[in-house]
Each structure stands twice: as structure tokens, then as C-alpha cells.
Design a protein around this motif. Structure first.
Motif, PDB file in Angstrom:
ATOM      1  N   ALA A 181       1.566   6.856  -6.914  1.00 15.33           N
ATOM      2  CA  ALA A 181       0.545   7.846  -7.260  1.00 15.33           C
ATOM      3  C   ALA A 181       1.075   9.265  -7.096  1.00 15.33           C
ATOM      4  CB  ALA A 181      -0.692   7.632  -6.400  1.00 15.33           C
ATOM      5  N   LEU A 234      -7.228  -1.119  -4.297  1.00 14.01           N
ATOM      6  CA  LEU A 234      -6.523   0.116  -3.979  1.00 14.01           C
ATOM      7  C   LEU A 234      -5.885   0.719  -5.230  1.00 14.01           C
ATOM      8  CD1 LEU A 234      -5.471   2.134  -1.865  1.00 14.01           C
ATOM      9  CD2 LEU A 234      -3.473   0.646  -1.562  1.00 14.01           C
ATOM     10  N   ARG A 265      -8.524   2.764  -6.787  1.00 10.74           N
ATOM     11  CA  ARG A 265      -8.872   3.956  -5.997  1.00 10.74           C
ATOM     12  C   ARG A 265      -7.788   5.028  -6.081  1.00 10.74           C
ATOM     13  NH1 ARG A 265     -10.579   0.088  -0.981  1.00 10.74           N
ATOM     14  NH2 ARG A 265     -12.463  -0.786  -1.931  1.00 10.74           N
ATOM     15  N   LEU A 266      -6.537   4.590  -6.260  1.00 10.20           N
ATOM     16  CA  LEU A 266      -5.440   5.545  -6.388  1.00 10.20           C
ATOM     17  C   LEU A 266      -5.302   6.082  -7.813  1.00 10.20           C
ATOM     18  CD1 LEU A 266      -2.698   3.791  -4.202  1.00 10.20           C
ATOM     19  CD2 LEU A 266      -3.970   5.871  -3.641  1.00 10.20           C
ATOM     20  N   ASN A 267      -6.171   5.606  -8.699  1.00  8.84           N
ATOM     21  CA  ASN A 267      -6.179   6.049 -10.090  1.00  8.84           C
ATOM     22  C   ASN A 267      -4.871   5.721 -10.808  1.00  8.84           C
ATOM     23  OD1 ASN A 267      -7.555   7.198 -12.282  1.00  8.84           O
ATOM     24  ND2 ASN A 267      -6.639   9.224 -11.936  1.00  8.84           N
ATOM     25  N   LYS A 303       0.835  -1.211   0.000  1.00 10.89           N
ATOM     26  CA  LYS A 303       0.000   0.000   0.000  1.00 10.89           C
ATOM     27  C   LYS A 303       0.867   1.257   0.000  1.00 10.89           C
ATOM     28  CE  LYS A 303      -3.691  -2.387   2.491  1.00 10.89           C
ATOM     29  NZ  LYS A 303      -4.354  -2.571   3.820  1.00 10.89           N
ATOM     30  N   ARG A 359       0.971   4.146  -2.981  1.00 12.62           N
ATOM     31  CA  ARG A 359       0.691   5.562  -2.712  1.00 12.62           C
ATOM     32  C   ARG A 359       1.852   6.435  -3.200  1.00 12.62           C
ATOM     33  NH1 ARG A 359      -1.356   3.243   2.420  1.00 12.62           N
ATOM     34  NH2 ARG A 359      -3.646   3.242   2.277  1.00 12.62           N
TER      35      ARG A 359
END
Length: 489
Positions: free
Chosen positions: A372, A405, A408-410, A365, A369
Motif C-alpha cells: 500500500a 485487510l 481496508r488497505l485499498n 499483514k 502494508r
């Protein structure tokens, strides 16, 4: 290593001597015959693929002074023990105790040990860099010794301890675990003056069985510090900070984190467009009314490294390094171990973030992140993900969660490698009704071909998996590094 005679090696390990008792080990302790040199001690470890006993003669021919083995070896100077691996640990225990007693005539080393579900290797590497100036400024000298890579198990840790010489001032150790009792065993070999617990996550939960048992295992660090030693705990992790209750009456407890109650904390955290964190380092000094503060700008990529930096800072402050020096050295520190958020800017305009050395849900995760953040709104983000191993019954749900995820983080493109990681692809498809945005490939060769054909200038690529999934070779290929080889024998 501190010089030892064959008789001393036999006494330390409870072995039977089949050599001249005055033969002296003057070099390193090794487990790979290819590392043999004059004066070394070769430990003949049995293995699944090879048996070290078959290479003992070659080690002696290359100069090894002595062999530690489970059986007599005709014509070779040998100490025979029941279990060479256990004997390796006993020898490390003996050498460190001898160094700490001052019997070797040198300085007395300070031992720092780090454990946690995530961040061990980075924190250990940071500690090595922060303490190098205190040890004379040469990281290659014997004055400071810290674990190579992640030599953090029942073999790697003793080998690290056995590098101690009469000149060693600091010994920084990484302690890993995949079952209850591992940390207790390792601290029994090398009881730390300062023990650090970073986090309790779900890494290796397939072996442990529950997060509660993982926490209990990590707490063995607190029980393992020497009398009068210190424990450094993550105040942001409730399971970790609760371990303070296990500290003995003579143990000092210090905390780090981002919450106001932490003794050493980060405030005003900002992340730049390359995922590097800057923050104000604030330190509450015992008996002082005012806090001290200094600015830090990390070179490490990933917001999660703030916690690792705070842990390292807390240790070196405890060892007496001034805050201004700590902040300066943190800001200059770089990633030392390969395949851990290693960033390569390729000539063709592709940015590769190689974090393929290890993975669990928490580190996966954090890496996503970071991807992103680094890609932002103008660059295409590509996540190349493999299996997270040793998750037991939670594996399917954990991989599915990672896939969701990603959506969701594109993240713009997902490439999932291998059947063990398939549920990442499945989770992404179910979360986002994706089509070509998520691609499943059966193996690394297929992924390599796909990426070589599809990556374009401006892309930011993350490569992430557990080590056993083998994506380090793909990370090397994409970044242009030499192929990683397993040299363990």
C-alpha cells in the motif's frame, strides 16, 4: 570444516567404523551427492522421495573421503550409526565444542543465534553484513559464517555449524521451530554466546497448538545461551520481553524496540515512497548518563524491517562495534536471501515485490502494508496471494482476515491462488462487496496467464505465500529471475 579423521568422526557420533581410521575429512560435510568433491564427508540421509544411501557410491567416486550411514556399504569407507540425522547433529556439536576449546589451534568463534516467528532470515542476513568488516571484510571467507537462506532446522543448522574452520571468528545461526523442544535441541548443538528472540506470532500454530506454546518454544533460546552470555529481546513484544525472567544469574539481558525503555531503540521513524524506513538509532549505555544516537536509512523495503535492524544493531553493539559504524553498515545493508521482499523494477514499468518464500498472518499483514505504501495513490496495487500453511484450526479465520485487510488497505486488485487460500478471496468479497477487484484462480499456471495479460506499466505487484504453496516460481517469472529449483537430495 575442521579436519577430522574417520576415527574422530566415529567417536563423535558413537558410530562403528568401517574404514581406515586415519582417513581424513578435509572438505565440507554434504547431504547431496552432486556437491561431492575430494575430501568431503557425505551424510546418507533417508528421505520420502530418495534415500541418500543410494547415492553414496557416486559421492565416493567424486572424491568423498567418508560416508556417514545407517548401514554398511560394500567397499565404501563408512561410519555406521543408528540415525544419520541425529549423528549429523552430534558431529556438529563436537566440532563446535572443539573450535571453542581452541584445540584446533585457531581463533575461538563467537556464536550468535536468532529465533522468532518472523524476521529470522532478514536479521541473520543483516548480522552477516554488519559483522563482515569485523571478520576481515570478506563475507565469502571462513572468518564469518552465517546460515545460507534459512538452513535453520535439525539438518540445516548442523550443516552450517560444520562449516566452521580454524579461521572462524563469528558463527551466525538462524534457529527455526515447529514444535516444542526444537530450539532446545538446536541450542544444545550450538549454545549461543548471544541469543536473540525477535517475536512471538502464529507461524506453525497448527503444529504448536497455541501461541503460549510458541512463546515457550522461543523462550528455549534464553535457556540455551552459554554461562555468562547475552540475551537480546524485543521490548515491543510483551511475550518476548517477559522471557527476561528466564535468564540465568550470569546472563546479560538487552532489549531493543521503539518504546522508551528499550536499551536500543528507533525514534522519529519515517517511511519513503518505496517503503524504506529511516530513523534515529538511540542507545542507552550502561553506566553512562547520556544516550548515543546515529541516523539510519535502511535499503530494505518494509517498515517491519526496523525491528530486525534494531535486533542486529543490539547484537553487534554488544560485540563491540562502534555505533557510528553500526549505523553506516545498516544503511548500506541489502536483502541477501531470495523471495524475501525482493524488489524488481521491470523494463515495462511494473514493480514486483517478491516475498513468496514464507508467510504467516503477521508477515502477510506487513507485506500488504508495504504494498500500500509503495503503490501510494497514483499506482495500481496488485496483491497476488497464496496459502499460509500450518495454521491448523485457525486457518480459515486467518485467511479471511487477510482478505478483509486487503480491502481496508485499498489494494486495487487481489489475485488469490489455490483452494487453500480461497478464504482470502471470500473475506475480501464479504468485506468490500467486491466484484472483479478480487479474482480466485485454481493454480499458478492460471495466475501466470492472468497476470501476463493484465499487468500494465506503473503497477506494483506483491507475490506472497508460504513456501509450500509454490509461488516462488511465479515470483521468479514476474521478476524475470531464473526459476527456483529444489536441489535438496
Amino acid at each position: 570444516m575442521i579436519e577430522l579423521t574417520a576415527a574422530q568422526v566415529a567417536a563423535a557420533t558413537g558410530g562403528r567404523l568401517h574404514a581406515d581410521p586415519d582417513v581424513t575429512v578435509t572438505g565440507a560435510v554434504i547431504i547431496d551427492s552432486r556437491d561431492a568433491a575430494p575430501g568431503v564427508l557425505f551424510v546418507a540421509l533417508p528421505g520420502d522421495r530418495v534415500d541418500g544411501h543410494d547415492y553414496a557410491a557416486a559421492a565416493v567416486a567424486a572424491g568423498a573421503a567418508l560416508v556417514l550411514a545407517s548401514r554398511e556399504l560394500d567397499g565404501l569407507p563408512t561410519v555406521v550409526v543408528d540415525d544419520p540425522q541425529a549423528a549429523l547433529g552430534e558431529l556438529a556439536r563436537y566440532v563446535l565444542a572443539r573450535a571453542r576449546s581452541g584445540a584446533h589451534g585457531g581463533v575461538v568463534p563467537q556464536v550468535v543465534a536468532v529465533t522468532g516467528s518472523v524476521g529470522k532470515t532478514t536479521t541473520k542476513d543483516l548480522l552477516g553484513q554488519l559483522l563482515t568488516p569485523e571478520a576481515g571484510g570478506n563475507a565469502d571467507a571462513d572468518a564469518i559464517i552465517f546460515t545460507k537462506g534459512s538452513f535453520n532446522n535439525e539438518i540445516g543448522l548442523p550443516l552450517t555449524v560444520l562449516r566452521v574452520t580454524a579461521a572462524t571468528r563469528y558463527l551466525v545461526l538462524e534457529m527455526g521451530a515447529d514444535r516444542l523442544g526444537n530450539i532446545a535441541y538446536l541450542t544444545g548443538i550450538a549454545p549461543p554466546d548471544i541469543g536473540v528472540v525477535l517475536a512471538v506470532g502464529v507461524a506453525h500454530i497448527g503444529h504448536f497448538g497455541s501461541v503460549e506454546i510458541i512463546a515457550k518454544t522461543k523462550s528455549e533460546m534464553v535457556s540455551g545461551v552459554v554461562d555468562g552470555g547475552s540475551v537480546v529481546l524485543n521490548a515491543d513484544d510483551q511475550r518476548v520481553v517477559a522471557m527476561a525472567s528466564l535468564a540465568g544469574p550470569g546472563t546479560t539481558v538487552q532489549t531493543f524496540g521503539t518504546i522508551p525503555s528499550a536499551d536500543v531503540r528507533a525514534e522519529d521513524i519515517t517511511i519513503d515512497d518505496m517503503g524504506r524506513a529511516s530513523f534515529t538509532l538511540r542507545v542507552a549505555r550502561a553506566g553512562e548518563a547520556d544516550e548515543q544516537r546515529a541516523d539510519v536509512a535502511l535499503q530494505l523495503v518494509g517498515a517491519h524491517h526496523v525491528s530486525n535492524a534494531l535486533a542486529a544493531a543490539t547484537v553487534v553493539l554488544r560485540l563491540g562495534v562502534p555505533l557510528a559504524d553500526v549505523a553506516k553498515r545498516l544503511s548500506e545493508a541489502t536483502a541477501l536471501s531470495p523471495h524475501r521482499m525482493a524488489v524488481t523494477e521491470r523494463p515495462d514499468g511494473v514493480t514486483v515485490i517478491d516475498d513468496a518464500y514464507n508467510a504467516n498472518p503477521d508477515s502477510m499483514k506487513a507485506a500488504l502494508r508495504t504494498l500500500a505504501v509503495v503503490s501510494g495513490r497514483t499506482r495500481r496495487s496488485v496483491a497476488v496471494l497464496g496459502e499460509m500453511l500450518e495454521l491448523g484450526d485457525s486457518a480459515r479465520a486467518a485467511h479471511d482476515e487477510i482478505g478483509r485487510l486487503v480491502v481496508r488497505l485499498n489494494i486495487k486488485q487481489l489475485v488469490v491462488i489455490g483452494q487453500g487460500a480461497y478464504h482470502i478471496h471470500e473475506g475480501a468479497m464479504q468485506e468490500g462487496s467486491w466484484g472483479s477487484e478480487s479474482i480466485f484462480v485454481p493454480d499458478i499456471a492460471a495466475a501466470r496467464e492472468l497476470l501476463d495479460e493484465s499487468l500494465e506499466a506503473g503497477d506494483v505487484v506483491l507475490v506472497k505465500s508460504s513456501l509450500g504453496a509454490g509461488l516462488t516460481a511465479l515470483g521468479d517469472h514476474l521478476s524475470g529471475a531464473k526459476t527456483t529449483e529444489d536441489n535438496h537430495k
